[in-house]
Write a protein that holds these residues in place. Structure first.
Motif, mmCIF file in Angstrom:
data_model
loop_
_atom_site.group_PDB
_atom_site.id
_atom_site.type_symbol
_atom_site.label_atom_id
_atom_site.label_comp_id
_atom_site.label_asym_id
_atom_site.label_seq_id
_atom_site.Cartn_x
_atom_site.Cartn_y
_atom_site.Cartn_z
ATOM 1 N N LEU A 88 -21.569 -75.973 24.827
ATOM 2 C CA LEU A 88 -20.614 -75.402 25.773
ATOM 3 C C LEU A 88 -19.634 -74.476 25.062
ATOM 4 O O LEU A 88 -19.234 -73.443 25.603
ATOM 5 N N GLU A 90 -20.284 -72.631 22.486
ATOM 6 C CA GLU A 90 -20.970 -71.364 22.241
ATOM 7 C C GLU A 90 -21.011 -70.479 23.490
ATOM 8 O O GLU A 90 -21.156 -69.262 23.390
ATOM 9 N N GLU A 91 -20.892 -71.091 24.654
ATOM 10 C CA GLU A 91 -20.868 -70.329 25.901
ATOM 11 C C GLU A 91 -19.463 -69.841 26.256
ATOM 12 O O GLU A 91 -19.267 -69.202 27.295
ATOM 13 N N ARG A 93 -16.915 -71.804 26.956
ATOM 14 C CA ARG A 93 -16.326 -72.634 28.010
ATOM 15 C C ARG A 93 -15.005 -73.280 27.567
ATOM 16 O O ARG A 93 -14.228 -73.741 28.397
ATOM 17 N N SER A 208 -19.072 -79.103 32.223
ATOM 18 C CA SER A 208 -20.411 -78.680 32.645
ATOM 19 C C SER A 208 -20.682 -78.941 34.119
ATOM 20 O O SER A 208 -21.561 -78.298 34.716
ATOM 21 N N ARG A 219 -30.281 -80.128 28.336
ATOM 22 C CA ARG A 219 -29.909 -79.183 27.293
ATOM 23 C C ARG A 219 -30.354 -79.587 25.893
ATOM 24 O O ARG A 219 -30.377 -78.744 24.997
#
Length: 410
Positions: A88, A90-91, A93, A208, A219
């Protein structure tokens, strides 16, 4: 699924006769009754140099340890939860410096134990919010009730949080309770092994929008082909689960511990990101190979290589080690010369432990004496599985390091 030797050990720098000492040594643990059985996997450069199983997964039923035996991995769940959180991250978030109260408001006004007893504790306000990186590094000030080394541990036990949570409590309810309990220390000022990774699992759920089991499955487990890793066992896989044991205090021989062992056959109400998974050697091998290869295995990438390198560096304040920052009461790892990254213990200096390893090696283990390490310098991974509570009963982990590193001859 099983994990078999894939290469002659001498082709990747191992002496086969020296590797054989692993089974000889731990075979003595089984033969004299200290362990019921065990499984070991050692790899180098992505190749399996040694894979073995010895003894019984169920001593009373005389069922052998087999390649696909299932094991309660307890705290070896923590690196999986840490990887989930970093997926998350890395996204975009969240940032590691974000206060967790942004998503978990129960931690907005935490207080810190100062003095007093479990009946009358005196607390002060936290001067620093609990941030995401505090959860990943166990520097949040949270604790475990079973540590039994502080007043705060006693407050956790009084609230019903010992080795296992109260019945019918889910992860959200547990985190709400943790937010009401005082912290052991000001966030970021010390290291204390704790429920921090359970709170991190709750953070994964909220950010998430998925339950922790669904997120792990979508994931991590399905992409990596970890088909034998679950939160409980039922149906056809159930007979493959090894029985849980503890040492007889008089003889040291392993005796069956069904009081806790039976819980693995029940769907848990609380999905513990800190200690809830059951897995196999083949599955956890996939997980460690993903880490060794910088977040990718067999064309499936979970994390970027720089993220993995970042996670496996020492993140303790000032580059200090656990010996300096630990609040005490922890026996699963050597503290001197060992730092802590984002979900893993990290070797800063192997000399204080008096056991061979490499600077930058990272690892963790479970309370039932399971263990793993990843050594990027030597490109080595090692996995050890058994089911003996507690992990401090025998020096299995340092002895495994002795045996593996002395078998490396190139």
């Amino acid at each position: 699924m099983s994990v078999a030797r894939s290469i002659d050990p001498d082709q990747i720098g191992f002496d086969p006769a020296r590797l054989a000492r692993i089974d000889e040594h731990f075979g003595r643990y089984v033969d004299d009754g200290r362990l019921a059985g065990f499984q070991v996997v050692v790899t180098r450069r992505g190749e399996v140099a040694h894979s073995s199983a010895y003894g019984l997964r169920d001593a009373e039923a005389r069922l052998p340890v087999e390649a696909d035996t299932l094991w309660r991995i307890y705290s070896m769940t923590k690196p999986v939860t840490s990887v989930a959180a970093m997926l998350l991250w890395e996204e975009g978030r969240f940032e590691l410096t974000d206060p967790i109260s942004r998503w978990l408001p129960e931690f907005a006004d935490v207080r810190v134990y100062s003095k007093g007893s479990t009946l009358k504790p005196y607390t002060v306000p936290a001067v620093e919010p609990i941030r995401v990186w505090h959860l990943l590094t166990h520097t949040a000030g949270l604790t475990y009730g079973f540590m039994q080394t502080s007043v705060v541990d006693g407050l956790y036990r009084a609230a019903g949080y010992d080795l296992y949570p109260p019945a019918d409590v889910d992860l959200a309810t547990a985190c709400a309770a943790f937010g009401e309990l005082p912290l052991l220390f000001q966030p970021g000022t010390a290291w204390g092994y704790s429920v921090a990774t359970d709170v991190l699992g709750r953070l994964v759920e909220v950010i998430s929008g998925q339950s922790l089991d669904a997120f792990f499955a979508d994931r991590i487990f399905r992409p990596l082909g970890m088909t034998d890793t679950h939160w409980w066992v039922e149906g056809d896989p159930a007979p493959r689960l090894a029985a849980l044991y503890a040492p007889d205090p008089r003889t040291g021989r392993a005796f069956r511990y069904d009081k806790l062992g039976a819980l693995a056959y029940e769907k848990p109400t609380l999905l513990s990101g800190g200690g809830g998974l059951i897995s196999s050697a083949a599955d956890y091998h996939r997980f460690t190979q993903m880490l060794l290869r910088g977040g990718e295995v067999d064309g499936v990438r979970l994390l970027g290589p720089r993220t993995v390198r970042f996670m496996t560096r020492n993140h303790l304040p000032g580059g200090q080690d656990l010996e300096t920052l630990s609040t005490g009461g922890f026996a699963e790892t050597t503290l001197e010369g060992v730092g802590f990254g984002l979900g893993f213990a990290v070797v800063n200096d192997p000399i204080p432990s008096r056991v061979p390893s490499s600077v930058g090696e990272y690892y963790w283990g479970g309370v039932a004496s399971t263990a793993f390490w990843v050594d990027p310098a030597e490109e080595v991974t090692a996995l050890f599985f058994t089911q003996l509570l507690p992990s401090s009963t025998w020096p299995i982990r340092p002895q495994l390091r002795q045996l593996v590193y002395s078998a490396l001859i190139d």
